[in-house]
Design a protein around this motif. Structure first.
Motif, PDB file in Angstrom:
ATOM      1  N   TYR A 162       0.843  -1.194   0.000  1.00  0.00           N
ATOM      2  CA  TYR A 162       0.000   0.000   0.000  1.00  0.00           C
ATOM      3  C   TYR A 162       0.877   1.243   0.000  1.00  0.00           C
ATOM      4  O   TYR A 162       2.087   1.196   0.252  1.00  0.00           O
ATOM      5  CB  TYR A 162      -0.926   0.016   1.219  1.00  0.00           C
ATOM      6  CG  TYR A 162      -0.192   0.105   2.543  1.00  0.00           C
ATOM      7  CD1 TYR A 162       0.038   1.330   3.160  1.00  0.00           C
ATOM      8  CD2 TYR A 162       0.269  -1.049   3.171  1.00  0.00           C
ATOM      9  CE1 TYR A 162       0.722   1.409   4.363  1.00  0.00           C
ATOM     10  CE2 TYR A 162       0.951  -0.977   4.378  1.00  0.00           C
ATOM     11  CZ  TYR A 162       1.178   0.249   4.968  1.00  0.00           C
ATOM     12  OH  TYR A 162       1.853   0.338   6.153  1.00  0.00           O
ATOM     13  N   ILE A 174     -11.127   5.724  -0.313  1.00  0.00           N
ATOM     14  CA  ILE A 174     -10.930   4.426   0.338  1.00  0.00           C
ATOM     15  C   ILE A 174     -12.241   3.718   0.622  1.00  0.00           C
ATOM     16  O   ILE A 174     -12.278   2.503   0.801  1.00  0.00           O
ATOM     17  CB  ILE A 174     -10.150   4.577   1.663  1.00  0.00           C
ATOM     18  CG1 ILE A 174     -10.998   5.364   2.676  1.00  0.00           C
ATOM     19  CG2 ILE A 174      -8.798   5.208   1.437  1.00  0.00           C
ATOM     20  CD1 ILE A 174     -10.544   5.223   4.101  1.00  0.00           C
ATOM     21  N   HIS A 177     -13.459  -0.079  -0.096  1.00  0.00           N
ATOM     22  CA  HIS A 177     -12.304  -0.878  -0.510  1.00  0.00           C
ATOM     23  C   HIS A 177     -11.615  -1.538   0.692  1.00  0.00           C
ATOM     24  O   HIS A 177     -11.759  -1.095   1.823  1.00  0.00           O
ATOM     25  CB  HIS A 177     -11.297   0.002  -1.256  1.00  0.00           C
ATOM     26  CG  HIS A 177     -11.817   0.547  -2.543  1.00  0.00           C
ATOM     27  ND1 HIS A 177     -11.838  -0.180  -3.711  1.00  0.00           N
ATOM     28  CD2 HIS A 177     -12.361   1.759  -2.847  1.00  0.00           C
ATOM     29  CE1 HIS A 177     -12.354   0.549  -4.683  1.00  0.00           C
ATOM     30  NE2 HIS A 177     -12.679   1.733  -4.182  1.00  0.00           N
ATOM     31  N   CYS A 179      -8.581  -1.997   2.942  1.00  0.00           N
ATOM     32  CA  CYS A 179      -7.561  -1.012   3.289  1.00  0.00           C
ATOM     33  C   CYS A 179      -6.698  -1.480   4.448  1.00  0.00           C
ATOM     34  O   CYS A 179      -7.132  -2.263   5.296  1.00  0.00           O
ATOM     35  CB  CYS A 179      -8.203   0.317   3.687  1.00  0.00           C
ATOM     36  SG  CYS A 179      -9.136   1.118   2.357  1.00  0.00           S
ATOM     37  N   ARG A 224      -5.578   2.181   0.622  1.00  0.00           N
ATOM     38  CA  ARG A 224      -6.090   1.027  -0.103  1.00  0.00           C
ATOM     39  C   ARG A 224      -4.993   0.005  -0.360  1.00  0.00           C
ATOM     40  O   ARG A 224      -3.841   0.346  -0.620  1.00  0.00           O
ATOM     41  CB  ARG A 224      -6.694   1.467  -1.441  1.00  0.00           C
ATOM     42  CG  ARG A 224      -7.980   2.240  -1.294  1.00  0.00           C
ATOM     43  CD  ARG A 224      -8.471   2.803  -2.620  1.00  0.00           C
ATOM     44  NE  ARG A 224      -8.697   1.773  -3.624  1.00  0.00           N
ATOM     45  CZ  ARG A 224      -9.215   2.002  -4.827  1.00  0.00           C
ATOM     46  NH1 ARG A 224      -9.569   3.236  -5.166  1.00  0.00           N
ATOM     47  NH2 ARG A 224      -9.388   1.028  -5.684  1.00  0.00           N
TER      48      ARG A 224
END
Length: 237
Positions: A162, A174, A177, A179, A224
């Protein structure tokens, strides 16, 4: 239909079959011999070679097991290139480990009491992992999954890559998603992030259906997951 491939200075062989190509008189070993020797000398896994060369892992496995002694010329060239050499050099055993940029592993993530603090290693003193093909290493860090709390999505030893957009930032993109994130208590998580009941709050949805979700959590930062890299493909330095 045969293949035409230049070998040496201005010399061209026309080959009618892969078997004929594998038995050319100038070659000291079969392509399979060269492949097995390259794997042994460089320490690369067949999965890594398959990814680097853009060829089938099953194809390489069949080659290693002796089910085939050669491959088509295009794939052979790509396999040789994955070891940092051309086809002639490959068949002569001239291979060396391919230098790749590396990415720092910032720490580990798990669930409940198993979640450690991020940046667990002294700056510059933590482990590194080879940068996966297709990923630009600039600004990218990784965390290692610990335990089975994220099964079946992520497994123990897998790496998640990331990039943080600022030290303390929770970008709007974000939401929805998976993360990597840190809550206001300093605990690290890997969750699907959804909007909370009030601005600045977020629901953290567990990837494991049997694990608990977290509601209306305030985050220090979130990023993410750009790439999930299974443990058996990761090469730590």
């Amino acid at each position: 239909m045969g293949f035409i491939y230049p070998i040496g200075q201005g010399c061209i062989y026309a080959m009618r079959s892969q078997q004929e190509w594998g038995k050319l008189p100038h070659m000291q070993q079969t392509f399979r011999d060269a492949f097995l020797a390259a794997i042994k000398s460089t320490g690369k896994s067949m999965r890594q070679v398959a990814l680097d060369a853009g060829v089938s892992y099953e194809q390489l496995k069949n080659l290693a097991q002796g089910k085939s002694k050669s491959t088509n010329v295009d794939d052979a060239v790509r396999i040789a290139a994955s070891f940092g050499t051309n086809l002639e050099g490959f068949l002569e055993g001239n291979t060396s480990p391919v230098d790749r940029p590396t990415i720092a592993i910032a720490g580990k993530v798990g669930a409940g009491a198993q979640v450690p603090v991020f940046d667990a290693y002294p700056k510059g003193g933590g482990p590194q992992v080879e940068c996966p093909p297709g990923l630009t290493p600039t600004g990218i860090v990784a965390v290692e999954v610990e335990g089975d709390s994220m099964e079946p999505v992520y497994s123990d030893g897998d790496l998640l890559f990331y990039s943080r957009n600022g030290h303390d930032s929770v970008p709007s993109d974000i939401v929805g998603h998976r993360c990597v994130c840190e809550d206001e208590d300093g605990m690290g998580w890997v969750k699907q992030v959804k909007a909370g009941d009030e601005p600045g709050l977020f629901h953290l949805i567990s990837l494991n259906p049997g694990a608990n979700n977290m509601w209306n959590v305030r985050l220090k930062w979130a990023a993410r997951v750009q790439l999930h890299w299974p443990a058996d493909l990761a090469k730590k330095i």
